[in-house]
Write a protein that holds these residues in place. Structure first.
Motif, PDB file in Angstrom:
ATOM      1  N   ALA A  19       0.454  -1.375  -0.024  1.00 47.04           N
ATOM      2  CA  ALA A  19       0.378   0.157   0.232  1.00 47.04           C
ATOM      3  C   ALA A  19       1.281   1.367   0.097  1.00 47.04           C
ATOM      4  CB  ALA A  19      -0.868   0.228   1.333  1.00 47.04           C
ATOM      5  N   GLN A  20       0.302   2.379  -0.903  1.00 48.31           N
ATOM      6  CA  GLN A  20       1.808   3.182  -0.676  1.00 48.31           C
ATOM      7  C   GLN A  20       0.371   4.634  -0.413  1.00 48.31           C
ATOM      8  OE1 GLN A  20       3.263   4.572  -4.484  1.00 48.31           O
ATOM      9  NE2 GLN A  20       5.087   4.176  -3.301  1.00 48.31           N
ATOM     10  N   ASN A  21       1.052   5.898   0.212  1.00 48.32           N
ATOM     11  CA  ASN A  21       0.187   6.345   0.084  1.00 48.32           C
ATOM     12  C   ASN A  21       0.827   8.053  -0.966  1.00 48.32           C
ATOM     13  OD1 ASN A  21      -1.564   8.970   1.190  1.00 48.32           O
ATOM     14  ND2 ASN A  21      -0.400   9.369   3.300  1.00 48.32           N
ATOM     15  N   ARG A  52      -4.540  -4.884  -1.374  1.00 51.45           N
ATOM     16  CA  ARG A  52      -5.847  -3.421  -1.023  1.00 51.45           C
ATOM     17  C   ARG A  52      -6.143  -2.871  -0.236  1.00 51.45           C
ATOM     18  NH1 ARG A  52      -8.673  -9.745  -1.612  1.00 51.45           N
ATOM     19  NH2 ARG A  52      -8.788  -9.558  -3.209  1.00 51.45           N
ATOM     20  N   THR A  54      -5.438   0.705   2.081  1.00 48.47           N
ATOM     21  CA  THR A  54      -5.462   2.104   1.734  1.00 48.47           C
ATOM     22  C   THR A  54      -4.192   3.294   3.029  1.00 48.47           C
ATOM     23  OG1 THR A  54      -7.619   2.631   2.111  1.00 48.47           O
ATOM     24  CG2 THR A  54      -6.533   2.352   0.084  1.00 48.47           C
ATOM     25  N   THR A  56      -4.224   6.208   2.674  1.00 47.47           N
ATOM     26  CA  THR A  56      -4.463   7.466   2.204  1.00 47.47           C
ATOM     27  C   THR A  56      -5.265   9.107   3.853  1.00 47.47           C
ATOM     28  OG1 THR A  56      -6.538   7.300   1.945  1.00 47.47           O
ATOM     29  CG2 THR A  56      -5.227   7.804  -0.198  1.00 47.47           C
ATOM     30  N   TYR A  73      -6.600   1.875   6.459  1.00 46.00           N
ATOM     31  CA  TYR A  73      -7.695   0.559   6.140  1.00 46.00           C
ATOM     32  C   TYR A  73      -7.211  -0.183   5.748  1.00 46.00           C
ATOM     33  CZ  TYR A  73     -11.964  -1.427   3.602  1.00 46.00           C
ATOM     34  OH  TYR A  73     -12.870  -1.844   3.115  1.00 46.00           O
ATOM     35  N   ASP A 118       4.405   4.258   3.006  1.00 49.79           N
ATOM     36  CA  ASP A 118       3.980   3.028   2.365  1.00 49.79           C
ATOM     37  C   ASP A 118       3.966   2.188   3.607  1.00 49.79           C
ATOM     38  OD1 ASP A 118       6.655   2.196   2.385  1.00 49.79           O
ATOM     39  OD2 ASP A 118       7.145   2.439   0.171  1.00 49.79           O
TER      40      ASP A 118
END
Length: 163
Positions: A19-21, A52, A54, A56, A73, A118
């Motif tokens: 996952a990456q921000n 999957r 997140t 953000t 999440y 991330d």
């Protein structure tokens, strides 16, 4: 962090970014980065391996003298596992005590924010979070960053066309 390899086996991520921000580097000026371990349950790891999650709206902070990742999440794993978990539950971060004191001191003293950049799996398959000490940008700084990015893109395009 060195170049990471991404191996996919039937849609699973065994190494690499889960996952990456992406907006974090736009909204904040990242002064320093740090890699921290992440305490997860089995189904959470499986869900992360599917990519999957997140980040953000996620942030890191202190609770009861420990460092936690809040509001990240990670959806429930749909693989028939009976144990359920809260998708936005606070998750404990594993850092050395000296590093935690430095981070929390910078947050309280300098007014910076701990931003998760991330979640990735290292070479041993352990889930890690890359945290950044970020200072918020105002609108003018964001416009300047957009202009610099556009100029770099145009410059690369011109160089390609010339030679």
């Amino acid at each position: 962090m060195a170049e990471t390899k991404t191996k996919k086996k039937s849609g699973l991520i065994s190494h690499g970014v889960a996952a990456q921000n992406r907006k974090a580097r736009f909204n904040y000026t990242i002064k320093e980065t740090l890699e921290a371990g992440l305490v997860l349950k089995g189904p959470e790891v499986k869900s992360l391996r599917h990519g999957r999650a997140t980040l953000t709206e996620a942030w890191a902070g202190e609770r009861d003298g420990e460092l936690y990742l809040f509001n990240a999440y990670i959806p429930e794993y749909q693989g028939g596992v009976l144990s359920r978990f809260e998708p936005r539950a606070p998750r404990k971060l594993l850092v050395k005590r000296k590093q935690m004191r430095q981070l929390l001191g910078a947050v309280s003293r300098d007014g910076v924010t701990l931003v998760p950049l991330d979640i990735h799996f290292n070479d041993r398959g352990m889930a890690k979070v890359q945290l950044g000490l970020g200072e918020g940008r105002n609108k003018a700084d964001k416009r300047h960053a957009i202009a610099a990015r556009d100029w770099q893109r145009d410059k690369a395009r011109l160089m390609r066309e010339k030679g």
